[in-house]
Scaffold this motif. Structure first.
Motif, short mmCIF file in Angstrom:
data_model
loop_
_atom_site.label_atom_id
_atom_site.label_comp_id
_atom_site.label_asym_id
_atom_site.label_seq_id
_atom_site.Cartn_x
_atom_site.Cartn_y
_atom_site.Cartn_z
N PHE A 154 0.80 -1.25 0.02
CA PHE A 154 0.04 -0.07 0.05
C PHE A 154 0.93 1.19 -0.07
N LEU A 155 0.46 2.37 -0.50
CA LEU A 155 0.98 3.71 -0.38
C LEU A 155 -0.10 4.81 0.02
N VAL A 156 0.35 5.74 0.62
CA VAL A 156 -0.61 6.95 0.85
C VAL A 156 0.02 8.09 0.19
N GLU A 157 -0.94 9.02 -0.30
CA GLU A 157 -0.72 10.23 -0.69
C GLU A 157 -0.25 11.25 0.06
N GLU A 158 0.88 12.08 0.12
CA GLU A 158 1.52 12.54 1.30
C GLU A 158 0.80 13.82 1.75
N TYR A 159 -0.26 14.60 1.09
CA TYR A 159 -0.82 15.58 1.75
C TYR A 159 -2.40 15.11 1.80
N GLU A 160 -2.70 14.60 0.88
CA GLU A 160 -4.22 14.15 0.69
C GLU A 160 -4.48 12.91 1.64
N GLY A 161 -3.66 11.93 1.87
CA GLY A 161 -3.96 10.81 2.75
C GLY A 161 -5.03 9.99 1.80
N LYS A 162 -4.69 9.67 0.63
CA LYS A 162 -5.40 8.77 0.04
C LYS A 162 -4.68 7.31 -0.07
N ILE A 163 -5.34 6.28 0.28
CA ILE A 163 -4.65 5.03 0.34
C ILE A 163 -4.93 4.29 -0.75
N GLN A 164 -3.93 3.80 -1.57
CA GLN A 164 -3.87 2.84 -2.82
C GLN A 164 -3.20 1.66 -2.94
N LEU A 165 -3.68 0.59 -3.77
CA LEU A 165 -3.08 -0.66 -3.69
C LEU A 165 -1.90 -0.46 -4.59
N ALA A 166 -0.61 -0.73 -4.30
CA ALA A 166 0.58 -0.30 -4.90
C ALA A 166 1.41 -1.51 -5.64
N ARG A 167 1.15 -2.88 -5.22
CA ARG A 167 2.40 -3.76 -5.65
C ARG A 167 1.38 -4.83 -6.38
N GLN A 168 0.42 -5.13 -5.99
CA GLN A 168 -0.27 -6.50 -6.54
C GLN A 168 -1.75 -6.48 -6.27
N SER A 169 -2.53 -7.29 -6.93
CA SER A 169 -4.00 -7.55 -6.39
C SER A 169 -3.91 -8.57 -5.11
N LEU A 170 -4.93 -8.53 -4.37
CA LEU A 170 -4.96 -9.02 -2.87
C LEU A 170 -5.95 -10.43 -3.07
N LYS A 171 -5.46 -11.18 -2.26
CA LYS A 171 -6.27 -12.58 -2.30
C LYS A 171 -6.57 -12.66 -0.79
#
Length: 876
Positions: free
Chosen positions: A438-455
């Motif tokens: 996961f990664l988070v946008e530095e100022y907005e705080g949006k969390i995104q899927l960063a490396r691969q799909s989850l199971k």
């Protein structure tokens, strides 16, 4: 009144009054003051004196100087009132000598103006002046021939009455003053002063000030006003609003002063010039004050100042909103202080008012609004939105998919450097299949899927530690991300055909008639595995429903509406099982998600059915007997014929056609008896079990004018006190049993017999009240029944004649007194006396029997004692 002058010979004295005559009124008045020479005989004539041997004394007689209105009298204490400024040489009074006195002697505050002749003539030789001396205190003594005082000295008071002989004068040749703009109207800022030597207790000394000229005079508006009595100058309402030192820095007034209160054309006056300088108003609200929060400086701290236009004002602060503790104060120099550190996070601004008052506590002007803004410092660390922030993401989501926005909070002022937050993920648990998913946008705080799909099989939940920081503080927050199973499995029925069901059509609503079941392989208790059952065929009327058990996903088929053999005796029901969550792309429902069963409904003999619970019709109450007033209908579900009847027709007004359901009137209708006539209609099937059902028929009767007016109550309490002293009147009210209109009743009133017009008069007060009045007072002491004709003005108009009883009776304390005769059953006086004597006789017999029995039981002595003790009470 003044009389002609007369001459007094040198050495002459006032003679005594002689015998009065009525020849000449003036001579009678002058006689007490006639002068005779001592050497002249009684019959000698007075001749004018020669210039070298006579002293010419010219006197004028002023009438009414004495307290008692007389011109002469004996020596006694007296007070004389004389107006100042009168002509000289006027007589005040003639005192009479009483032997052995031969002359009078004057002493005291004569000011060489008031004189007295030895014979008692008191006068003054020059005009008196009140401003020189308002009261002359004199003493007069009576002397004998040897000059010895034989009477007195007696006090004599001369009061000099004021006349308007002095003009008012201003104390200065010119006045100068200044005033601040926006000063309070009516509050004096300067004054002028004039003096008048006349008596201030009289109109002569009462001064009246007024402004006669104002320069400049803009739009013919006076900016200044003066107190007419005190000379105080103040601003008018317009002056308080319009004065501006930039437009007109100075004004000139011409002020006049008049005596006589300014109300006489003969008053004296004086004028003076007044120069007024307009100064800038310094009573102004200061600019917004900014205070840094949580200051560590020693308090109180001066933050601003207000100042009234003149010294001596008393300052105070007034809160705009009530606080537990008001953190501001003001001193009497107008300096405003903050008394404690302020916290912007508690309150970011304060608004209050500064007030200036005079020494009497009255406001000098409008309050000033003080605005204090609390400046922020970075004294609050970032805070997490909750102990754990939970997000969800479906498995197999694409890279870059947004999981959610993580938003922390900072209590410092928004949109400043103190509240700008930065986000960073510092830890992920578990780190499978890899770290950094996961990664988070530095100022907005949006969390995104960063490396691969989850199971979900890898990890059903990931826990992140997010660092939130401002320029001075850092906070660690917990974030949980749940991996949600996607809806890639469809519900599958355990069997596709549930056979057939047979139910009678009167099966109760709410009954469970069948349990169906399907299963879903997705994660339990999620939207992907929850099953919703829908009937898609065989139940257009919606008589059935299926409720899902949330724990077992079983479906309970329930009756929602009554079954009906006549409309649907056989139904093939098809049910579809589906998820509330949509299926993933590529997955579709198939025949495994459908099931069916057949429903057979058996016939049950049912009662007739009315289409509505209440039937209503409206007719006039005057309809003819036999008129159709309404109709009802009912049907039998099995198609049997229906017969109608009425129930509850208590007044016997209606009948119903048993076949058609038409309802007719069979008797006259009366709205005044029943405005809405309610009956029950019974529908009974013909043949079979003769089941029946009921409905209601409401017949609304419209009013017609079929009732004459009448008195509103039984008037037995109308009376006049006998004998009638003056014509009087009484008020009565009428009513009508017909329906009242929105405007109410409008009756007219008249006497029912012309023969009564000489005795009585009826007048209308309003639509329902009228007044009966007597035309004379010659009435007997009895009850008069006065016929009153009342008309309602309806359509058609009706009128009625009623007897209004009016009693003439003797009054006791304002109430009618009527002696009551003997009523039936009430005993007469003779009967009452007979009953009373009989009662006493019976009591005597009873007592005698008691005494005899006591005598037999006791001895002779005891009998005597008993008689003594028992007989005494009978004598009382």
């Amino acid at each position: 009144m003044k009389f002609p002058l007369f001459f007094i010979k040198q050495g002459a004295e006032l003679g005594r009054p002689g015998k009065q005559t009525k020849q000449n009124t003036k001579q009678e008045l002058l006689e007490p003051f006639s002068l005779r020479s001592r050497s002249l005989s009684k019959n000698s004539k007075m001749t004018p004196a020669r210039p070298h041997s006579l002293c010419l004394l010219i006197l004028y007689l002023t009438v009414g100087n004495g307290q008692d209105g007389k011109f002469s009298g004996p020596l006694k204490p007296m007070t004389f009132s004389i107006y100042e400024g009168q002509e000289s040489s006027q007589v005040i009074y003639q005192f009479k000598l009483n032997p052995p006195a031969v002359a009078f002697e004057l002493d005291g505050e004569t000011d060489d103006i008031i004189k007295m002749e030895p014979n008692g003539l008191l006068y003054y030789i020059r005009a008196l002046d009140r401003e020189t001396r308002a009261t002359h205190n004199l003493q007069i003594a009576a002397l004998d021939a040897q000059g010895v005082t034989v009477e007195g000295p007696v006090p004599i008071t001369i009061e000099v009455k004021d006349i308007n002989d002095n003009r008012p004068m201003f104390s200065q040749e010119k006045y100068e003053g200044s005033v601040r703009q926006n000063s309070r109207p009516g509050k004096p800022f300067m004054y002028v002063n004039a003096t008048d030597l006349d008596d201030p207790a009289t109109p002569n000394g009462q001064l009246f000030y007024q402004i006669v000229i104002q320069l400049p005079k803009i739009d013919n508006v006076m900016y200044f006003q003066i107190n007419n009595k005190t000379g105080e100058i103040s601003l008018t309402q317009q002056g308080a609003q319009e004065l501006d030192p930039v437009k007109n820095p100075s004004y000139n007034l011409v002020v006049s002063v008049k005596d006589m209160g300014g109300e006489s054309e003969n008053s004296f006056s004086d004028t003076v010039s007044v120069d007024i300088t307009v100064k800038e108003n310094i009573w102004k609200a200061p600019d917004t004050v900014e205070i840094i929060e949580n200051s560590t400086d020693p308090h109180p701290v001066k933050i601003t100042q207000v100042q009234w236009n003149e010294p001596g004002a008393q300052y105070s602060l007034v809160e705009k909103e009530k606080l537990p503790k008001f953190p501001f104060s003001i001193d009497q120099e107008g300096h405003i202080y903050v008394t404690q550190p302020l916290d912007r996070e508690e309150k970011d601004s304060h608004v209050f008012y500064a007030v200036a008052k005079d020494e009497y506590g009255k406001p000098l002007s409008h309050p000033l609004q003080i605005h204090v803004k609390v400046k922020d410092i970075n004294d609050n660390p970032p805070s997490c939105p909750s102990a754990v922030t939970v997000f969800e993401i479906q498995e197999n989501e694409a890279l870059g998919s947004s999981i959610g926005v993580f938003t922390a909070h900072d209590l410092d002022e928004v949109n400043t450097i103190n509240s700008i937050l930065q986000y960073k993920i510092v830890e992920q648990t578990p780190k499978i299949p890899v770290d950094g998913l996961f990664l988070v946008e530095e100022y907005e705080g949006k969390i995104q899927l960063a490396r691969q799909s989850l199971k979900k099989q890898d990890a059903p939940q990931y826990n992140l530690t997010v660092e939130v920081s401002d320029k001075d503080f850092k906070t660690l927050c917990a974030v949980a991300i749940n991996v949600i199973d996607i809806n890639d499995q469809i519900p599958i029925f355990e069997k596709s055909d549930y056979g057939s069901l047979t139910l009678p059509e009167d099966t109760a609503v709410g009954s469970n008639i069948l349990i169906i079941r399907a299963t879903d392989a997705d994660e339990p208790f999620t939207g992907s595995s929850k099953i919703v059952y829908q009937i898609i065929q065989g139940d257009k009327e919606g008589r059935l429903g299926i409720d899902t058990d949330l724990h077992t996903n079983a479906g309970y088929v329930t009756i929602k509406k009554p079954l009906d053999f006549e409309t649907a005796s056989i139904s093939k029901i098809v049910v579809h099982a589906e998820n509330p969550e949509p299926l993933v792309s590529g997955v579709k429902y198939n025949e495994s998600s459908f099931a069916n069963f057949t429903l057979f409904v058996t016939d049950v003999n049912e009662e007739p059915v009315f289409p509505q619970h209440v039937f209503q019709a409206e007719v006039s109450e005057a309809v003819a007997v036999g008129t159709k007033v309404g109709n009802v209908t009912a049907r039998d579900p099995e198609g049997q014929d229906v017969r109608y009847s009425l129930r509850g027709d208590t007044r016997g007004w209606l009948k119903i056609d048993p076949i058609t359901g038409e309802i007719f009137s069979v008797a006259p209708l009366d709205r005044e008896t029943e405005s809405v006539y309610r009956v029950q209609v019974v529908a009974t099937e013909v043949g079979g079990s003769s089941l029946s059902s009921t409905s209601f028929f409401h017949l609304v009767l419209k009013d017609v004018n079929d009732n004459p007016p009448r008195l509103a109550k039984d008037y037995t309490d109308l009376f006049f006190c006998y004998p009638l002293r003056t014509p009087g009147s009484l008020v009565f009210e009428a009513t009508d049993d017909d329906q009242q209109t929105l405007r109410g009743f409008h009756f007219t009133f008249a006497l029912g017999s012309e023969s009564l017009q000489n005795d009585w008069e009826v007048s209308k007060i309003n639509g329902t009240f009228a007044r009966i009045s007597t035309k004379h007072t010659a009435f007997e002491e009895r009850v008069y029944k006065i016929p009153i004709r009342i008309s309602d003005g309806g359509r058609p108009p009706l009128e009625g004649t009623v007897d209004l009883p009016v009693t003439f009776c003797t009054c006791v304390e304002g109430s009618c007194f009527q002696p009551i005769g003997r009523q039936d059953g009430m005993p007469t006086v003779g009967m009452a006396v007979g009953i009373l004597l009989t009662t006493f006789l019976v009591i005597g017999i009873i007592l005698a029997v008691v005494f005899i029995r006591i005598k037999k039981k006791k001895g002779k002595d005891n009998v005597e004692n008993a008689q003594a003790s028992e007989v005494k009470p009978l004598r009382s």
